[in-house]
Structure formats: C-alpha cells, structure tokens
Design a protein around this motif. Structure first.
Motif, PDB file in Angstrom:
ATOM      1  N   LYS A   1       2.418   1.506   8.400  1.00  0.00           N
ATOM      2  CA  LYS A   1       1.846   2.655   7.696  1.00  0.00           C
ATOM      3  C   LYS A   1       0.350   2.771   7.967  1.00  0.00           C
ATOM      4  O   LYS A   1      -0.166   3.872   8.210  1.00  0.00           O
ATOM      5  N   ARG A   2      -0.350   1.656   7.937  1.00  0.00           N
ATOM      6  CA  ARG A   2      -1.801   1.703   8.171  1.00  0.00           C
ATOM      7  C   ARG A   2      -2.115   2.179   9.596  1.00  0.00           C
ATOM      8  O   ARG A   2      -3.050   2.969   9.804  1.00  0.00           O
ATOM      9  N   GLU A   3      -1.361   1.688  10.568  1.00  0.00           N
ATOM     10  CA  GLU A   3      -1.593   2.112  11.951  1.00  0.00           C
ATOM     11  C   GLU A   3      -1.330   3.603  12.131  1.00  0.00           C
ATOM     12  O   GLU A   3      -2.082   4.299  12.826  1.00  0.00           O
ATOM     13  N   LEU A   4      -0.279   4.104  11.503  1.00  0.00           N
ATOM     14  CA  LEU A   4       0.033   5.533  11.623  1.00  0.00           C
ATOM     15  C   LEU A   4      -1.044   6.392  10.975  1.00  0.00           C
ATOM     16  O   LEU A   4      -1.425   7.435  11.506  1.00  0.00           O
ATOM     17  N   VAL A   5      -1.522   5.969   9.841  1.00  0.00           N
ATOM     18  CA  VAL A   5      -2.576   6.726   9.163  1.00  0.00           C
ATOM     19  C   VAL A   5      -3.859   6.717   9.992  1.00  0.00           C
ATOM     20  O   VAL A   5      -4.553   7.733  10.099  1.00  0.00           O
ATOM     21  N   ALA A   6      -4.159   5.584  10.620  1.00  0.00           N
ATOM     22  CA  ALA A   6      -5.372   5.493  11.438  1.00  0.00           C
ATOM     23  C   ALA A   6      -5.311   6.418  12.642  1.00  0.00           C
ATOM     24  O   ALA A   6      -6.341   6.929  13.106  1.00  0.00           O
ATOM     25  N   ARG A   7      -4.098   6.668  13.171  1.00  0.00           N
ATOM     26  CA  ARG A   7      -3.939   7.517  14.343  1.00  0.00           C
ATOM     27  C   ARG A   7      -3.720   8.983  13.992  1.00  0.00           C
ATOM     28  O   ARG A   7      -3.743   9.844  14.876  1.00  0.00           O
TER      29      ARG A   7
ATOM     30  N   CYS B   1       0.844  -1.189   0.000  1.00  0.00           N
ATOM     31  CA  CYS B   1       0.000   0.000   0.000  1.00  0.00           C
ATOM     32  C   CYS B   1       0.885   1.246   0.000  1.00  0.00           C
ATOM     33  O   CYS B   1       2.019   1.215   0.473  1.00  0.00           O
ATOM     34  N   ALA B   2       0.354   2.345  -0.516  1.00  0.00           N
ATOM     35  CA  ALA B   2       1.195   3.536  -0.668  1.00  0.00           C
ATOM     36  C   ALA B   2       0.329   4.768  -0.861  1.00  0.00           C
ATOM     37  O   ALA B   2      -0.844   4.684  -1.252  1.00  0.00           O
ATOM     38  N   LYS B   3       0.928   5.921  -0.584  1.00  0.00           N
ATOM     39  CA  LYS B   3       0.333   7.155  -1.075  1.00  0.00           C
ATOM     40  C   LYS B   3       0.411   7.091  -2.597  1.00  0.00           C
ATOM     41  O   LYS B   3       1.443   6.688  -3.147  1.00  0.00           O
TER      42      LYS B   3
ATOM     43  N   ASP C   1       7.693 -10.803   4.844  1.00  0.00           N
ATOM     44  CA  ASP C   1       7.481 -10.434   6.238  1.00  0.00           C
ATOM     45  C   ASP C   1       7.723  -8.939   6.458  1.00  0.00           C
ATOM     46  O   ASP C   1       6.926  -8.262   7.117  1.00  0.00           O
ATOM     47  N   ASP C   2       8.822  -8.426   5.923  1.00  0.00           N
ATOM     48  CA  ASP C   2       9.109  -7.010   6.134  1.00  0.00           C
ATOM     49  C   ASP C   2       8.187  -6.118   5.316  1.00  0.00           C
ATOM     50  O   ASP C   2       7.872  -4.991   5.732  1.00  0.00           O
ATOM     51  N   ARG C   3       7.741  -6.606   4.168  1.00  0.00           N
ATOM     52  CA  ARG C   3       6.758  -5.825   3.405  1.00  0.00           C
ATOM     53  C   ARG C   3       5.451  -5.699   4.196  1.00  0.00           C
ATOM     54  O   ARG C   3       4.850  -4.627   4.267  1.00  0.00           O
ATOM     55  N   GLU C   4       5.047  -6.790   4.819  1.00  0.00           N
ATOM     56  CA  GLU C   4       3.820  -6.746   5.628  1.00  0.00           C
ATOM     57  C   GLU C   4       4.007  -5.887   6.872  1.00  0.00           C
ATOM     58  O   GLU C   4       3.111  -5.154   7.285  1.00  0.00           O
ATOM     59  N   LEU C   5       5.190  -5.975   7.511  1.00  0.00           N
ATOM     60  CA  LEU C   5       5.476  -5.146   8.681  1.00  0.00           C
ATOM     61  C   LEU C   5       5.394  -3.666   8.313  1.00  0.00           C
ATOM     62  O   LEU C   5       4.814  -2.856   9.048  1.00  0.00           O
TER      63      LEU C   5
END
Length: 347
Positions: free
Chosen positions: A131-137, A44-46, A122-126
């Motif tokens: 990124k998703r958690e930061l955007v949600a917050r 996922c990305a901007k 694994d690192d791609r998912e991490l």
C-alpha cells in the motif's frame, strides 16, 4: 483523488463501535462486522471505516434502507450485477457500509482476509508495504478504484494463504455407502459435447422426482465447462429448502435411482447422492449457502477465462498421472488451484 494513508489509529475501533450502535438502533437484528484495513490493529489505512452488513436480499431496499436513512445513512452505490452489492455512506464519520446477501461468498472473503491479517505479521507487513509503495507512486488524478485494482495481486496472494489455512475440515463425514480405499486411478477425457445432454437428462429426472422441492439446479464441475478435460462424471448442484430434512427429498431421489453416499453436517450441511449410468455426483445444499456461490463462481470463471481454464487443466492432468488412495485425495490435491481461481472470480 490523492490516496492518503494514516498510521493505525487506536480510535478506529471506537468509531466502528459508535456506528455499530447507530445501525443496531435502526436495525436491531443487524448482522454487522468491522472489515477493511481499519479493522486490523497495526495496519496503515485510509482513515475510513469499512463495515459490512449482511441482509437476506440487498435489492429489497425497503427492508433496511429507510431505517438507515432515518439514522443518517444514504445509498451511494448499487451493483446489481456484482453480488447485489450496495454501499451506504455514514452521517458524520467517514464510513463505507457495504451490504451483501446472506450466503454470498464475499462475506467470508472479507472476514477471512481481516482475521488472517490480524494474526499473521508477515502478510500484514507485506500488505502495508504494498500500500505504501502504491501511494508513493500514485498520481494526483488516480481514483480510489485504481488504487484498489493495483493492490489486487497481493490481496489475492494473501487470500490464497488465508483460505488454505482457514478451509473447514472435511473430517466430519458420515458415509452411508462405502467405497473401498485402494489404488485409485484418475482418467481424464477431452471435453465431450455430449456432457450437457447427459446433464439435461439428469435434470429432467431430478425435477420429475422432486417437483417444487427444487429451489435451484445447476450443472457444475468440469463437465459443465466447454473445452475442459474432465472425468466423465456429471456434477450437479441441487438446492432444496433444507438439506437436513432428508425425508423431503432423499426417498424420492432413491426411488428415481440415486443412492445417498454421504453426509457432511459440518461442511455447509452437504449431502452427496450418486448414480452410475452415467456417473453422477449430486451435491445437495440449503439456500443462502456460500459454497453454492463459490461453486457457481468457479464454473463461470472457467467458462469465460481461457488462461484459468488452461491452468486448471494442467494441474488436473499432472495429478491424474499419480496413484491415489481415494478420489477425495485427488480432489484435495486440486485445492490450491481451485482456491486461486475462485478468488479471482470473486474479484
């Protein structure tokens, strides 16, 4: 500014290719790469295409900016105090065109990160989860820079693994003078204020021997960092016009008392010369070499960051309690902490 993430879009490589063709039409010899999250399938990305252009000197804007402006690009950021970095925006696609100098360690950093995420699930998912958690917050008023800063720790964590896996082999070594293997003991001394004076004497000797062949000369390694424990060995970084052209500098340095210890053609065309009174490692590289950038970034970070200096010294002291077959094995034992600190320095 609210950060918006999009699921990976298979159209992104095509958008990059379109911009690449536009730039290459303006700059036929352009050294260009697709970087950032849109360059990693499945991430996922901007929805913004990050591109990286490598030039000889970003400050010499006359050599590339007018051609890009004619193609519809415009300079929006100049960072003379950070790798001479420039950002240009594209004419109709959401594009950040990052410009760095040839030999800048940031170039390798971007490529290693991209290539690692492309193959490491694994690192791609991490990274995606972070990124998703930061955007949600995130709050509406947060800036893109705040979002990037918040990702920094996980980016450094991933980069450390990526660089340790990528690191070029040191097996391609031609020893000119041999040092017998055996039970090597590492002796560390507390910082000695005389070490800069030792370097100054060596600098005078090298400049006297080589004259205009010296492109750059720097005190590096632990003895160049006030307050840091070190082996009493002066590491010196010498940049010459062409490290492969040994006739241009080796005979003069041998005449001045140094001896050629080894060649590493596969590792940045590195040469190592030595002397023993005081003990000196003279590292020779060509210009526009990313290892030069990394060595100086590491030194400068240790000079200014107390925490990193303490972390590095603690690792060195622990390693010095062990026996080693070769001094290089001790140096290899420091690889992880060195890589970590270099990545922090590069930001």
């Amino acid at each position: 500014m609210k950060i918006e993430l999009s699921e990976y879009d298979a159209a992104w490589p095509g958008l990059y290719q379109r911009e690449r063709e536009r730039i290459v039409a303006a700059l036929p010899d352009a050294e260009l790469e697709h970087v950032g999250s849109t360059s990693v399938p499945g991430l996922c990305a901007k929805p913004l295409i990050d591109m990286m252009l490598v030039v000889d000197d970003p400050r010499d804007e006359a050599s590339y900016v007018p051609a890009l402006e004619a193609a519809g690009y415009r300079v929006t950021v100049r960072e003379d105090d950070w790798h001479d970095h420039r950002i240009l925006k594209g004419p109709d696609t959401k594009v950040n065109l990052h410009v760095f100098p040839r030999g800048c360690a940031q170039v390798r950093r971007h490529l290693v990160f991209r290539d690692w995420l492309r193959v490491n699930d694994d690192d791609r998912e991490l990274y995606a989860l972070t990124k998703r958690e930061l955007v949600a917050r995130a709050r509406e008023r947060e800036r893109v820079q705040d979002y990037a800063a918040a990702k920094r720790e996980v980016v450094l964590e991933i980069l450390e693994r990526a660089f340790l896996a990528w690191r070029p082999s040191s097996d391609d070594v031609e020893y000119v003078t041999e040092t017998p293997a055996g039970d090597v003991r590492i002796t560390l001394e507390d910082y000695n204020p005389a070490w800069p004076d030792w370097y100054a004497r060596e600098e005078e000797r090298i400049r006297g021997a080589l004259g205009s062949e010296v492109v750059r000369l720097e005190h590096v390694g632990s003895t160049s960092v006030p307050g840091l424990a070190a082996k009493p060995l002066i590491d010196i970084l010498l940049v010459v016009p062409d490290s492969d052209d040994e006739d241009a500098y080796v005979p003069a340095l041998v005449e001045a008392g140094y001896c050629l210890r080894l060649r590493e053609p596969g590792w940045y065309r590195h040469r190592l010369l030595k002397d023993s009174d005081p003990e000196v490692n003279l590292h020779v590289f060509s210009p526009a070499c990313e290892e030069v950038d990394r060595m100086l970034a590491f030194r400068d970070r240790l000079r200014t960051n107390v925490e990193d200096r303490a972390e590095y010294e603690a690792v060195k002291r622990e390693l010095a309690t062990r026996g080693w077959e070769r001094v290089q094995d001790y140096a290899d034992g420091k690889t992880r902490v060195v890589e970590r600190i270099v990545l922090r320095a590069l930001g």
